[in-house]
Design a protein around this motif. Structure first.
Motif, mmCIF file in Angstrom:
data_model
loop_
_atom_site.group_PDB
_atom_site.id
_atom_site.type_symbol
_atom_site.label_atom_id
_atom_site.label_comp_id
_atom_site.label_asym_id
_atom_site.label_seq_id
_atom_site.Cartn_x
_atom_site.Cartn_y
_atom_site.Cartn_z
ATOM 1 N N HIS A 166 49.881 27.203 14.643
ATOM 2 C CA HIS A 166 49.188 28.238 13.877
ATOM 3 C C HIS A 166 48.394 29.203 14.757
ATOM 4 N N LEU A 167 48.498 29.048 16.060
ATOM 5 C CA LEU A 167 47.779 29.961 16.956
ATOM 6 C C LEU A 167 48.423 31.346 16.929
ATOM 7 N N LYS A 168 47.614 32.353 16.646
ATOM 8 C CA LYS A 168 48.068 33.743 16.717
ATOM 9 C C LYS A 168 47.586 34.397 18.006
ATOM 10 N N LYS A 169 46.381 34.030 18.388
ATOM 11 C CA LYS A 169 45.837 34.428 19.683
ATOM 12 C C LYS A 169 44.894 33.317 20.134
ATOM 13 N N VAL A 170 44.685 33.231 21.416
ATOM 14 C CA VAL A 170 43.885 32.152 21.990
ATOM 15 C C VAL A 170 42.448 32.627 22.171
ATOM 16 N N ASP A 171 41.504 31.890 21.572
ATOM 17 C CA ASP A 171 40.093 32.225 21.775
ATOM 18 C C ASP A 171 39.415 31.133 22.600
ATOM 19 N N ASP A 172 38.107 31.284 22.808
ATOM 20 C CA ASP A 172 37.400 30.354 23.688
ATOM 21 C C ASP A 172 37.382 28.931 23.148
ATOM 22 N N SER A 173 37.364 28.781 21.819
ATOM 23 C CA SER A 173 37.378 27.424 21.259
ATOM 24 C C SER A 173 38.736 26.752 21.481
ATOM 25 N N ASP A 174 39.824 27.533 21.414
ATOM 26 C CA ASP A 174 41.153 26.987 21.682
ATOM 27 C C ASP A 174 41.269 26.549 23.140
ATOM 28 N N GLN A 175 40.759 27.355 24.046
ATOM 29 C CA GLN A 175 40.804 27.010 25.470
ATOM 30 C C GLN A 175 39.999 25.745 25.747
ATOM 31 N N TYR A 176 38.829 25.660 25.122
ATOM 32 C CA TYR A 176 38.005 24.462 25.314
ATOM 33 C C TYR A 176 38.727 23.221 24.784
ATOM 34 N N LEU A 177 39.301 23.325 23.574
ATOM 35 C CA LEU A 177 39.988 22.182 22.980
ATOM 36 C C LEU A 177 41.162 21.732 23.850
ATOM 37 N N ALA A 178 41.960 22.677 24.327
ATOM 38 C CA ALA A 178 43.096 22.337 25.175
ATOM 39 C C ALA A 178 42.636 21.591 26.423
ATOM 40 N N GLN A 179 41.555 22.075 27.016
ATOM 41 C CA GLN A 179 41.014 21.421 28.215
ATOM 42 C C GLN A 179 40.541 20.012 27.908
ATOM 43 N N GLN A 239 46.836 31.815 27.126
ATOM 44 C CA GLN A 239 48.166 32.253 26.720
ATOM 45 C C GLN A 239 48.696 31.407 25.569
ATOM 46 N N LEU A 240 49.580 32.004 24.773
ATOM 47 C CA LEU A 240 50.277 31.234 23.750
ATOM 48 C C LEU A 240 51.399 30.424 24.403
ATOM 49 N N PRO A 241 51.747 29.279 23.839
ATOM 50 C CA PRO A 241 52.874 28.506 24.386
ATOM 51 C C PRO A 241 54.161 29.323 24.374
#
Length: 422
Positions: free
Chosen positions: A157-170, A195-197
């Protein structure tokens, strides 16, 4: 020769055909069955928490309210929210979103997978100070409730990557259960870079997500043991009409009876099994414990960010630690109060103002059931906030001022509580 080959490969082929037929058949559990949903609401079963099917069905109506938390939700007494709601016909049933070992990362993954089912809704969230240890959620706890379905649901469901997405991935890449999946790790690495996958990984992962969702439809009730019988049993212990003074007297009676035989006000069975055999070794054993500095603060921010996206109105409950037990183990009361100040600043500075902080009631008799879990008086006291908060469960449309840049940072995780507003 053909017969021998069929004898070897026939059962394998037959199993594969049957598996394909099962996954593509119209059969699934009836997730809209009221009895099934009611049973699931108190089960705290891993398959229910890791899936979406039953929970989304339950929360699609106004009959269920999500209660996010951990092990305290599993301890049913006459004053547990599920019991009080049923006895006094409050028009809703708590859906217990948590179990022993669930913490902020797990809570967030469940929240985001629910999507619009949390939109403009009310919820309750019990914050355990014990989550906020130096390393954050332990690997075993994370692995136990890790959901590939919920993780892929987020990525798809990611349309663009924000700071919360980057933190979660890490954060996710810290855990071995994630690193075992090469494709998933590659997708998370892309998100960490903002980046998006890749399209190839997304295409493959959509197929995998479809399979996982089908598994959820077919098997989410396996191992589900409802606590409804225990809830019904405790309902019988309550007076016919809700009278706080009468209930307070009952809480004192039940608490006194249940904690006889030890000086800490701890339930007898728990004390005999978990405490007494090691009592001498536990003296001053928690002197160095500290809940003020932890990645859990940023994991918790993920949950707040999701609640804000859905404009959810949430009541946050902060329980104390058993005061007599803390004194024996050397757990610092000053540290606990500072933890509460820090987490309240994180809440109030972003607009989350419905807070029930009970950290100062650590010495009230029968407030706690054992060392860290709310007991008879504790749940009854919390109900004085829960009942009026959930009385009107209409659309809330709450608006918050989210500061992910700060609260997702290492700086916030290590911030001294005395440096923030109380």
């Amino acid at each position: 020769m053909k017969k021998k080959l069929f004898g070897i490969f026939g059962p394998v082929l037959l199993s594969a055909v049957l598996l394909v037929l099962l996954f593509f058949s119209p059969f699934k559990i009836n997730s809209s069955d009221p009895k099934l949903i009611k049973a699931a609401s108190s089960s705290m079963a891993g398959n229910v928490l890791r899936g979406n099917n039953i929970t989304k069905e339950a929360l699609s109506t106004d009959k269920y309210v999500p209660f996010f938390g951990s092990s305290e939700l599993s301890r049913i007494s006459p004053f547990h929210p599920s019991v009080l709601a049923e006895k006094y016909d409050r028009g809703y049933t708590p859906f217990l979103m948590g179990a022993p070992g669930t913490q902020s990362l797990t809570q967030f993954m469940m929240m985001q997978s629910l999507g619009d089912e949390l939109k403009d809704r009310k919820a309750a969230f019990i914050i355990s100070p014990q989550w906020f240890v130096k390393e954050g959620i332990k690997r075993d706890y994370f692995d136990a409730y890790y959901s590939p379905e919920q993780t892929l649901n987020w990525l798809m469901h990611l349309k663009k990557v924000d700071d919360s997405d980057q933190y979660l991935a890490q954060r996710l890449t810290h855990y071995g259960v994630i690193r075992k999946d090469e494709r998933l790790e590659r997708m998370l690495t892309a998100v960490m870079k903002g980046q998006l996958p890749s399209k190839t990984d997304i295409t493959y992962s959509k197929l995998k997500l479809n399979m996982l969702e089908r598994e959820d439809e077919l098997f989410s009730t396996i191992g589900m043991i409802s606590k409804q019988d225990l809830i019904d049993q405790n309902v019988k212990a309550l007076p016919a009409n809700y009278d706080h003074d009468e209930l307070d007297s009952l809480a004192n009676q039940l608490g006194e009876r249940a904690t006889r035989g030890n000086e800490f006000g701890i339930q007898k069975q728990f004390y005999k099994k978990r405490i007494e055999p090691n009592l001498s070794n536990l003296a001053d054993s928690q002197k160095k414990w500290d809940y003020r500095y932890s990645p859990e603060f940023s994991d918790f921010q993920l949950a707040l960010n999701q609640l804000a996206k859905e404009h959810s109105d949430c009541l946050f409950i902060i329980p104390p630690v058993n005061g007599r037990w803390s004194q024996y183990t050397g757990l610092s009361d000053e540290m606990l109060q500072q933890f509460a100040n820090k987490i309240k600043y994180q809440l109030t500075s972003q607009g989350f103002t419905n807070i029930a902080d009970y950290t100062s009631q650590q010495n009230e008799p029968y407030f706690m059931q054992d060392t860290i879990h709310l007991g008879w008086k504790g749940w009854l006291t919390a109900d004085k906030k829960i009942e009026p908060f959930l009385k009107n469960r209409g659309a809330t449309k709450k608006v918050y001022t989210i500061n992910n840049h700060y609260f997702l940072s290492k700086e916030w995780q290590e911030e001294k509580p005395e440096n923030v507003m109380k």
